[in-house]
Every structure is written in C-alpha cells, then in structure tokens.
Design a protein around this motif. Sequence first.
Motif, PDB file in Angstrom:
ATOM      1  N   LYS A 165      25.455   0.258   4.761  1.00  0.00           N
ATOM      2  CA  LYS A 165      24.286   0.147   5.620  1.00  0.00           C
ATOM      3  C   LYS A 165      24.591   0.599   7.038  1.00  0.00           C
ATOM      4  CE  LYS A 165      21.485  -3.487   3.484  1.00  0.00           C
ATOM      5  NZ  LYS A 165      20.779  -4.761   3.736  1.00  0.00           N
ATOM      6  N   ALA A 166      23.566   1.138   7.708  1.00  0.00           N
ATOM      7  CA  ALA A 166      23.678   1.429   9.134  1.00  0.00           C
ATOM      8  C   ALA A 166      23.761   0.112   9.906  1.00  0.00           C
ATOM      9  CB  ALA A 166      22.474   2.239   9.600  1.00  0.00           C
ATOM     10  N   GLN A 167      24.458   0.129  11.027  1.00  0.00           N
ATOM     11  CA  GLN A 167      24.684  -1.084  11.800  1.00  0.00           C
ATOM     12  C   GLN A 167      24.128  -0.931  13.222  1.00  0.00           C
ATOM     13  OE1 GLN A 167      26.091  -3.781  10.284  1.00  0.00           O
ATOM     14  NE2 GLN A 167      26.266  -2.582   8.402  1.00  0.00           N
ATOM     15  N   LYS A 168      23.906  -2.059  13.864  1.00  0.00           N
ATOM     16  CA  LYS A 168      23.527  -2.120  15.279  1.00  0.00           C
ATOM     17  C   LYS A 168      22.325  -1.225  15.594  1.00  0.00           C
ATOM     18  CE  LYS A 168      28.172  -3.359  16.847  1.00  0.00           C
ATOM     19  NZ  LYS A 168      29.305  -3.035  17.753  1.00  0.00           N
ATOM     20  N   ILE A 169      21.229  -1.459  14.882  1.00  0.00           N
ATOM     21  CA  ILE A 169      20.009  -0.678  15.111  1.00  0.00           C
ATOM     22  C   ILE A 169      19.341  -1.140  16.397  1.00  0.00           C
ATOM     23  CG2 ILE A 169      17.757  -0.052  14.166  1.00  0.00           C
ATOM     24  CD1 ILE A 169      18.896  -0.537  11.397  1.00  0.00           C
ATOM     25  N   GLU A 170      19.019  -0.194  17.271  1.00  0.00           N
ATOM     26  CA  GLU A 170      18.353  -0.480  18.534  1.00  0.00           C
ATOM     27  C   GLU A 170      17.204   0.500  18.720  1.00  0.00           C
ATOM     28  OE1 GLU A 170      21.501  -0.057  21.349  1.00  0.00           O
ATOM     29  OE2 GLU A 170      22.333  -2.055  20.970  1.00  0.00           O
ATOM     30  N   HIS A 171      16.286   0.154  19.635  1.00  0.00           N
ATOM     31  CA  HIS A 171      15.161   1.055  19.864  1.00  0.00           C
ATOM     32  C   HIS A 171      14.692   0.977  21.306  1.00  0.00           C
ATOM     33  CE1 HIS A 171      12.676  -2.515  19.973  1.00  0.00           C
ATOM     34  NE2 HIS A 171      11.610  -1.781  20.215  1.00  0.00           N
ATOM     35  N   THR A 172      14.030   2.059  21.739  1.00  0.00           N
ATOM     36  CA  THR A 172      13.331   2.087  23.025  1.00  0.00           C
ATOM     37  C   THR A 172      11.970   2.716  22.789  1.00  0.00           C
ATOM     38  OG1 THR A 172      14.288   4.236  23.603  1.00  0.00           O
ATOM     39  CG2 THR A 172      15.438   2.256  24.396  1.00  0.00           C
ATOM     40  N   VAL A 173      10.983   2.298  23.563  1.00  0.00           N
ATOM     41  CA  VAL A 173       9.615   2.791  23.411  1.00  0.00           C
ATOM     42  C   VAL A 173       9.147   3.365  24.740  1.00  0.00           C
ATOM     43  CG1 VAL A 173       7.242   2.201  22.811  1.00  0.00           C
ATOM     44  CG2 VAL A 173       9.132   1.054  21.653  1.00  0.00           C
ATOM     45  N   ASN A 174       8.744   4.638  24.736  1.00  0.00           N
ATOM     46  CA  ASN A 174       8.147   5.274  25.896  1.00  0.00           C
ATOM     47  C   ASN A 174       6.666   5.491  25.623  1.00  0.00           C
ATOM     48  OD1 ASN A 174      10.688   5.500  27.276  1.00  0.00           O
ATOM     49  ND2 ASN A 174      11.182   7.174  25.862  1.00  0.00           N
ATOM     50  N   ILE A 175       5.973   6.210  26.497  1.00  0.00           N
ATOM     51  CA  ILE A 175       4.520   6.337  26.359  1.00  0.00           C
ATOM     52  C   ILE A 175       4.137   7.053  25.067  1.00  0.00           C
ATOM     53  CG2 ILE A 175       2.435   7.339  27.354  1.00  0.00           C
ATOM     54  CD1 ILE A 175       3.632   6.932  30.098  1.00  0.00           C
ATOM     55  N   PHE A 176       4.762   8.198  24.792  1.00  0.00           N
ATOM     56  CA  PHE A 176       4.411   8.942  23.586  1.00  0.00           C
ATOM     57  C   PHE A 176       5.622   9.183  22.683  1.00  0.00           C
ATOM     58  CE2 PHE A 176       1.065  10.274  26.575  1.00  0.00           C
ATOM     59  CZ  PHE A 176      -0.058   9.950  25.831  1.00  0.00           C
ATOM     60  N   GLU A 177       6.650   8.391  22.832  1.00  0.00           N
ATOM     61  CA  GLU A 177       7.864   8.625  22.070  1.00  0.00           C
ATOM     62  C   GLU A 177       8.625   7.319  21.856  1.00  0.00           C
ATOM     63  OE1 GLU A 177      10.979  12.085  22.579  1.00  0.00           O
ATOM     64  OE2 GLU A 177      11.593  10.380  23.823  1.00  0.00           O
TER      65      GLU A 177
END
Length: 272
Positions: A138-150
């Motif tokens: 499995k992939a580990q340490k999943i993170e995310h960021t949210v911008n206006i259109f991306e």
Amino acid sequence: MNSKKYIIIGRFWMEMSLIFLLFSCTEEVDPPDIAGEDLIVVNSIISSSFEQIVVEVSRSQKSFGVLANSFNGDDLITDAVVLIIDENSVGTQLPYNRDSGHYAISSAIFPLTAGKTYGLSVVADNQTLFAQTTVPFKAQKIEHTVNIFEIEISWLDFPDVENYYRIVAQGRITRFEFWDTFDFHSDEFVSDANGDGEKLLARAETFSTRLGYDSVAYRVISSGEIYHDYFKILSNFDSENPFSNPVRLPSNVDNGLGIFAAIQVSEFIGKR
C-alpha cells in the motif's frame, strides 16, 4: 502472454470496494481474417481489501466494433476448474456462482499477503490457462492540498519495488447530495520509475472548490504493470464513438486472453 491480436472493450467491471466497478470481459478481433477458434478469456482483479476473490471465465467473440452493450451471458464458461494458488504452490478451488456468473471464494478462506505471488489456473474446453500476479504494498503517508481549481495529492512510495499507481478522487457536497469526480489527466496513472522510495505527486482539476466540498475522498491504487497498462488504455478509449479503432489490450494469461492482477487500495478522507 503478449497477444498480437486486437482486443475490443467488452464487459469487464468488477466491483471494487470503496471505488468503482472493475469487471468486463474482453473480446478479441483478428483483422482482417476473423476465422479460427475462439480463445478463452480470464479476468480477475484481486485485493486484500475485497471480500471475495472473483474470477470470470468466458469465450472470446470475433467481431468488429465496440461490443460493450452486446453481452448477454451466452459466452460465459460455467464448468471450468478454477484454482487460486498460494506461494507454496497449493491450490484452492473456486466454486461457480450461477447468480453472479463468476467463480468466487471468500477472502477469509484464502487471505492475500502483500509481497506474495499468487497463481491462477483455469481448465476449460480441454485447455489449461495460467497467470500469476504479485500483491503490491500500500501507498503510505497520503496527504492533500486544495486550491481554487486544483487539488494535489502526495504519497510515499514503497522502496526497492517497482510500483505503479492509479489515482482517484471525489469531492462531496452534502447539501446537494453531489459527488464531483476530479480529472487527473496524465497524473491518473503514474509509476515510481523516477522516484523509488520517494514522495510522489498527482494533481487534478476541480470544478471549483468554492462550491464548498464537505470532504474529499482520495484513493491511491497500488498495482503491477499489467493493471496499470490495461486500465490506462481503457481510460483513453472512447466507447461512445462508433468509429473508434480497436484497441490492443495487454494480456498476462498464458494460452488465453485476459488479465489477472492484484491491487492495494489506500484511502484518505480529507476536509476541504
């Protein structure tokens, strides 16, 4: 087996827990001469996150055009002997389920382990077919960021192993009972060829985060090369266009056609 024949998209979308349907049969085209014997088609995507190990066995149909809406079940093979084989070469038979049209066994009876290689043997029409696949990590340490259109999603690659990934994400707007599926374009299918053991990234366009997603569901599907290549080709095929050319799909089934592949699903639910 690297088939030189053309394979048209047919029925192959098997139910994936937490994601979407991934089971279809493939159909073979042999241009320009379509004479000859039908081949046996074996399709199975396995995962430790699935409740069952499911295998579909059918006969190919030689025809031109897209056959996605023509399947009626007549090409299913219901009397095959299907064995899932563990790393010690011990086989367990999968019984046929007439309600689903598949051969299936509970994952509790035959659990899968990351890093282990499993075989699939199918005996039908006096022929023996074989394929094998290795369960990825499995992939580990999943993170995310949210911008206006991306949106951007990152994860840590498992080192010293050749890994392939498929990225899926949806934003949920509860008050409208609406799910917005994000388009990752070329980032939907990636590998660790240039980043073994490193942090990998994928970016997707959104309709607009100003809609106010209550949450975003990210799924990183770890796989081997056969799954990666197979579904990347399928994702680029325009099934709505009657003039689309046949597409050549990879096959790893010896003495037949189809795909036997293992995946792991890493899921992350993030707030906007």
